[in-house]
Design a protein around this motif. Sequence first.
Motif, mmCIF file in Angstrom:
data_model
loop_
_atom_site.group_PDB
_atom_site.id
_atom_site.type_symbol
_atom_site.label_atom_id
_atom_site.label_comp_id
_atom_site.label_asym_id
_atom_site.label_seq_id
_atom_site.Cartn_x
_atom_site.Cartn_y
_atom_site.Cartn_z
ATOM 1 N N ALA A 65 0.844 -1.202 0.000
ATOM 2 C CA ALA A 65 0.000 0.000 0.000
ATOM 3 C C ALA A 65 0.873 1.243 0.000
ATOM 4 O O ALA A 65 2.046 1.207 0.383
ATOM 5 C CB ALA A 65 -0.911 0.002 1.219
ATOM 6 N N LYS A 66 0.290 2.346 -0.419
ATOM 7 C CA LYS A 66 0.961 3.631 -0.352
ATOM 8 C C LYS A 66 0.888 4.153 1.083
ATOM 9 O O LYS A 66 -0.112 3.966 1.774
ATOM 10 C CB LYS A 66 0.310 4.630 -1.298
ATOM 11 N N THR A 67 1.957 4.799 1.515
ATOM 12 C CA THR A 67 1.969 5.393 2.851
ATOM 13 C C THR A 67 2.244 6.892 2.732
ATOM 14 O O THR A 67 2.750 7.373 1.719
ATOM 15 C CB THR A 67 3.045 4.754 3.734
ATOM 16 N N ALA A 68 1.906 7.602 3.783
ATOM 17 C CA ALA A 68 2.122 9.056 3.794
ATOM 18 C C ALA A 68 2.439 9.514 5.202
ATOM 19 O O ALA A 68 1.990 8.904 6.192
ATOM 20 C CB ALA A 68 0.892 9.779 3.265
ATOM 21 N N LEU A 69 3.219 10.569 5.311
ATOM 22 C CA LEU A 69 3.502 11.192 6.600
ATOM 23 C C LEU A 69 2.501 12.318 6.793
ATOM 24 O O LEU A 69 2.462 13.271 6.010
ATOM 25 C CB LEU A 69 4.930 11.726 6.635
ATOM 26 N N ILE A 70 1.671 12.184 7.804
ATOM 27 C CA ILE A 70 0.613 13.164 8.064
ATOM 28 C C ILE A 70 1.091 14.152 9.119
ATOM 29 O O ILE A 70 1.272 13.786 10.286
ATOM 30 C CB ILE A 70 -0.676 12.473 8.559
ATOM 31 N N PRO A 71 1.333 15.398 8.731
ATOM 32 C CA PRO A 71 1.749 16.388 9.739
ATOM 33 C C PRO A 71 0.646 16.561 10.777
ATOM 34 O O PRO A 71 -0.543 16.592 10.455
ATOM 35 C CB PRO A 71 1.951 17.670 8.924
ATOM 36 N N GLY A 72 1.040 16.658 12.000
ATOM 37 C CA GLY A 72 0.069 16.874 13.066
ATOM 38 C C GLY A 72 0.303 18.213 13.729
ATOM 39 O O GLY A 72 1.328 18.862 13.521
ATOM 40 N N THR A 73 -0.662 18.634 14.515
ATOM 41 C CA THR A 73 -0.481 19.829 15.324
ATOM 42 C C THR A 73 0.325 19.436 16.539
ATOM 43 O O THR A 73 -0.090 18.581 17.318
ATOM 44 C CB THR A 73 -1.836 20.402 15.758
ATOM 45 N N GLU A 74 1.507 20.020 16.696
ATOM 46 C CA GLU A 74 2.366 19.628 17.813
ATOM 47 C C GLU A 74 1.624 19.852 19.134
ATOM 48 O O GLU A 74 1.146 20.951 19.425
ATOM 49 C CB GLU A 74 3.654 20.461 17.796
ATOM 50 N N THR A 75 1.515 18.801 19.899
ATOM 51 C CA THR A 75 0.834 18.896 21.189
ATOM 52 C C THR A 75 1.769 18.441 22.295
ATOM 53 O O THR A 75 2.578 17.543 22.114
ATOM 54 C CB THR A 75 -0.440 18.036 21.217
ATOM 55 N N ALA A 76 1.649 19.084 23.441
ATOM 56 C CA ALA A 76 2.455 18.727 24.604
ATOM 57 C C ALA A 76 1.526 18.392 25.765
ATOM 58 O O ALA A 76 0.542 19.093 26.009
ATOM 59 C CB ALA A 76 3.386 19.870 24.985
ATOM 60 N N THR A 77 1.835 17.320 26.458
ATOM 61 C CA THR A 77 1.054 16.904 27.623
ATOM 62 C C THR A 77 1.989 16.802 28.820
ATOM 63 O O THR A 77 3.033 16.154 28.737
ATOM 64 C CB THR A 77 0.382 15.542 27.387
ATOM 65 N N LEU A 78 1.627 17.461 29.916
ATOM 66 C CA LEU A 78 2.445 17.426 31.129
ATOM 67 C C LEU A 78 1.638 16.789 32.259
ATOM 68 O O LEU A 78 0.426 16.998 32.371
ATOM 69 C CB LEU A 78 2.860 18.840 31.558
ATOM 70 N N SER A 79 2.310 16.023 33.082
ATOM 71 C CA SER A 79 1.637 15.446 34.251
ATOM 72 C C SER A 79 2.621 15.330 35.403
ATOM 73 O O SER A 79 3.828 15.192 35.203
ATOM 74 C CB SER A 79 1.056 14.071 33.924
ATOM 75 N N PHE A 80 2.103 15.425 36.611
ATOM 76 C CA PHE A 80 2.892 15.231 37.825
ATOM 77 C C PHE A 80 2.019 14.439 38.778
ATOM 78 O O PHE A 80 0.933 14.887 39.145
ATOM 79 C CB PHE A 80 3.290 16.572 38.451
ATOM 80 N N ARG A 81 2.469 13.250 39.153
ATOM 81 C CA ARG A 81 1.628 12.448 40.034
ATOM 82 C C ARG A 81 2.468 11.516 40.894
ATOM 83 O O ARG A 81 3.578 11.127 40.536
ATOM 84 C CB ARG A 81 0.603 11.641 39.239
#
Length: 401
Positions: A65-81
């Motif tokens: 199959a054909k593949t593609a690189l899909i740009p995403g919106t850079e997201t950051a997740t932080l946690s402290f537990r």
Amino acid sequence: VSALLLVSALGASGCAVDASTPAEGALGSSSEALSSEALSTDVGTVLNGFNTRSGNFTTTSCVDAKTALIPGTETATLSFRKAESLDTVVSELGLDTDASVKLGIWSADGKASFARKALGTKRGVSYLYKVAYDLDSKVIQDNAPRLADVARGLVGNPARFMQVCGDKFVRAENHGARLYVNLRFEFDSEDTKTSFDAKIGAHSSWLDFSQSLHALQSQYKGKVTIAMDAFQEGGDTSGLTALISGEHAAKCGMDDLASCDALMKDAITYASGDFRTSSKQKPAVTSYETRPYFELPEAQVPAIDDLPGTVDDARGRIAALFHERIALKARSIEADSSAGVDRAAKAKADAMLEDDYTKIAAANDACYDALKYVPLASDPKVAACVTGASGLAAKVHPVAD
């Protein structure tokens, strides 16, 4: 790699797939997979096969199959537990609890070593700070993906198909980076730990936690030691090495909370600066989406059943017994430094633990390795897995012993 992927579909918007399984490393070639006992790896890529029985990827591209690189919106997740339990640790680090006997926290890789240090003991507790960057996704982008020729030639032999291609294929892989920081508190007694836990309270950020820590400083000076560990996936790790070997890391303690504050400030600065920048230049594969072969528009696909729920239940029972013994082993290691421990009793307990590990490992093999290339749920090996797990609790030593 996780033995059970948490799978969700990749939406049309190209957003990141929500699945477990961090991975990194090199792949073998397709020809190698055909000439050996089905080469498998903890690393996968789009079009490769995945075996849900063993939790491993194959080294063959089984889909054309054909593949593609899909740009995403850079997201950051932080946690402290707070690392309340083993489940908290494996959840934060993306380690699969059901695979703990086979892969999980006692494997030899860096993340497993980090996880072991984060486990709580009777006189120790950890707090985990995590930063996750999600960047883009490589996906199958084809209206008519097909079985590759090598896979189509094995359709009539399901067991051999599973050796080469597994029972699913990788439809998407997500790229990003992860940074984990563990602040471990060791107390001079169990009573001190209990008192500290009751007074420090629950916190979702280092800032709030630090304020409470400063308020308790005078009560716990000389009673608590603080150590820092860190682990990184993706990006350039040289900055992390400098962070954990720096002056603030060396001085951080209950007698010098200013150094702890500076250390965590350095960690947060690193996470939002050099780590973020280098993760874009050298991202890691952080998760996958897999799909069953019967979803392909093929006239014929191999007859491979989904694993029955009884196998999932069996694996869960095995993992639960193993986790209990992880906790017991932690206590045993802790007792090594105690002058008042009964050495004969400890040696007896250690021997029982080793005996239990052997029995648990045998049951685990029956539910993982023995099922690797078993295509049908009616196979006697499936029943053997379930039966072995059902009787395991009666074979291991009671926790009270």
